[in-house]
Enzyme design. Structure first.
Site: not given
Length: 483
Positions: A376, A259, A316, A313, A310, A307, A255, A302, A270
């Site tokens: 990288r 939230n 950066k 993309c 990196g 972990f 819960k 995701y 925003n």
């Protein structure tokens, strides 16, 4: 003493199976209340008491009575009680005035300010009292603790099994560490034997509470015994949504996580809006297209604890957005904090190793992502650099990383961060595992999992960054990155 419940949260979109819940009742056949209703049979009526008649409590009272249950509402506010007795709702909500009038006319609703009276003739109690913020930001549990004492006192004289359903938002551990011991102490009865304790989070939004009650994303129940879970299932089985059972602590955490996720999404939209506006770009069109991607953006992708991120993309582009904001005199504290939080997560993994002294460490994986040799901004490269700096003896095995094949920016990055990488790389997994005291797993492949299971020893520590399957087969000290 009771207080009313505060504003409710919106419904979550992340799948609860990924948080440890197990669906136990997804079928809609047999003798369930819904099946009976479709056959024209009446749904079994329960005797229910509701403590706290704010948004959640008032809507629950009206909807439960509408569904055929006999309901006793309890609150210390005489104004609310008088309004309900007068066939009026104590809250403003679409459709609630008509529904409250109808259920009062049905004779299935009574109200009282006496907790013992509410408990006496009911078999299930819903607790919907408020848990507002205290001055230091913690939850003020004074109202729910006072009510728990009253419920415990009423339980003392009850002979039948009673189910107590907490719907108030509480921090993880509240039910098992505070409410359950208090109930047992005051009542003299045993939780899970003489009474059941359940946490059932609600996902009602003010303004659409009745619709949300009838069409929840799912029904989540964390209970301490099967009898209590079944009592809740009987009440809500007619809803066309999954009924999922998990532990009490997972349900409590879910819960608060939902939230927080809603707050994060609003803040993200925003902040992107402010950046877009400063560049003369239609922010609503940007976010419409962000949301059109349901494979990665609006999905479970995701959203699994693991972990740090990196690669070439994400870091950066986060830096570039922060720079755009700076150039346009904007503050974007959430987006600006992501790289900081990512670094903290890397430090969290390193600290797990350093707490074991300065051991011999074997790293499985070095690239930022399984199946690539791209180093990288790999968080594993950052871990390796930290461990070397701390004086650890390091060995690395990554089947995709070969120093002779690293080219361009990839080679330049590793030369700048671990210039002596060649001396650390092992030609096979055994050469990495066998001499190591600690094994850090940042790569997951079936063949590598099998090698770990076969070679790790009881004297070794394994720190898992990838949520290894079948980790119970590992004969070593195991610790997850954040689980």
């Amino acid at each position: 003493m009771l207080t009313t419940n505060g504003p409710a949260a919106g419904s979550p979109e992340a799948a609860v199976e990924e948080m440890g819940a197990v669906p136990i009742s997804q079928e809609r056949n047999g003798d369930s209340p819904l099946a009976n209703r479709r056959r024209g049979k009446p749904v079994a009526s329960k005797r229910i008491s509701i403590f706290g008649l704010g948004y959640v409590g008032a809507v629950s009272l009206a909807c439960l009575a509408r569904d055929g249950h006999r309901v006793v509402g309890c609150d210390i506010d005489p104004v609310k009680l008088d309004l309900i007795r007068a066939r009026k709702s104590p809250i403003l909500e679409e459709g609630i005035q008509e529904l409250m009038r109808d259920v009062l006319d049905s004779g299935r609703v009574t109200v009282t300010n006496d907790a013992a009276e509410a408990m006496r003739d009911t078999e299930v109690s819903f607790v919907c009292v408020g848990t507002p913020s205290a001055a230091n930001g913690s939850q003020d549990l004074s109202a729910i603790l006072r009510l728990t004492e009253q419920i415990g006192a009423a339980l003392k004289s009850k002979r039948e099994f009673h189910t107590i359903v907490i719907r108030s938002t509480v921090q993880p551990g509240t039910l098992e560490d505070k409410l359950q011991p208090l109930l047992e102490k005051v009542s003299g009865k045993r939780s899970g034997v003489d009474f059941g304790l359940v946490f059932q989070p609600e996902f009602l939004r003010e303004g659409s509470s009745i619709r949300d009650y009838d069409h929840p994303p799912y029904t989540i129940v964390g209970g301490n015994c099967e009898a209590a879970v079944n009592a809740v299932r009987d009440i809500f089985a007619h809803l066309e949504s999954r009924f999922l059972v998990t532990s009490i602590r997972v349900a409590e955490t879910l819960k608060m996580s939902c939230n927080a996720f809603h707050a994060l999404k609003i803040t993200f939209a925003n902040e992107i809006g402010r950046i877009s506006q400063s560049l003369g770009i239609d922010s609503h069109e940007v976010m419409r297209l962000v949301c059109a991607d349901t494979r990665l953006n609006i999905s479970s992708a995701y959203l699994k604890p693991g972990f740090a991120f990196g690669g070439s993309c994400l870091p950066k582009d986060l830096r570039a957005l922060a720079q755009i904001a700076k150039q346009n005199d904007l503050e974007i504290p959430m987006l600006a904090s992501l790289l900081v939080s990512n670094r903290v997560h890397i430090d969290h993994a390193v600290d797990k190793i350093l707490r074991l002294g300065r051991p011999r460490v074997g790293m499985l994986g070095l690239s930022f992502k399984t199946g690539t040799d791209d180093l990288r901004e790999s968080p594993l490269v950052m871990v390796a650099k930290r461990l070397i700096g701390e004086g650890c003896e390091l060995r690395i095995f990554d089947p995709e990383v070969h120093l002779s094949r690293l080219l361009g920016a990839n080679r330049s990055y590793i030369d700048a961060n671990i210039p002596h990488l060649g001396s650390l790389l092992c030609s096979d997994i055994g050469a990495m595992i066998d001499p190591s005291e600690v094994i850090l797993v940042g790569l997951q492949q079936p063949v590598l999992d099998a090698a770990l299971q076969a070679r790790v020893r009881p004297d070794q520590h394994l720190i898992d960054l990838v949520n290894l399957p079948n980790r119970d087969l590992l004969r070593c000290h195991y610790e997850g990155a954040c689980w």
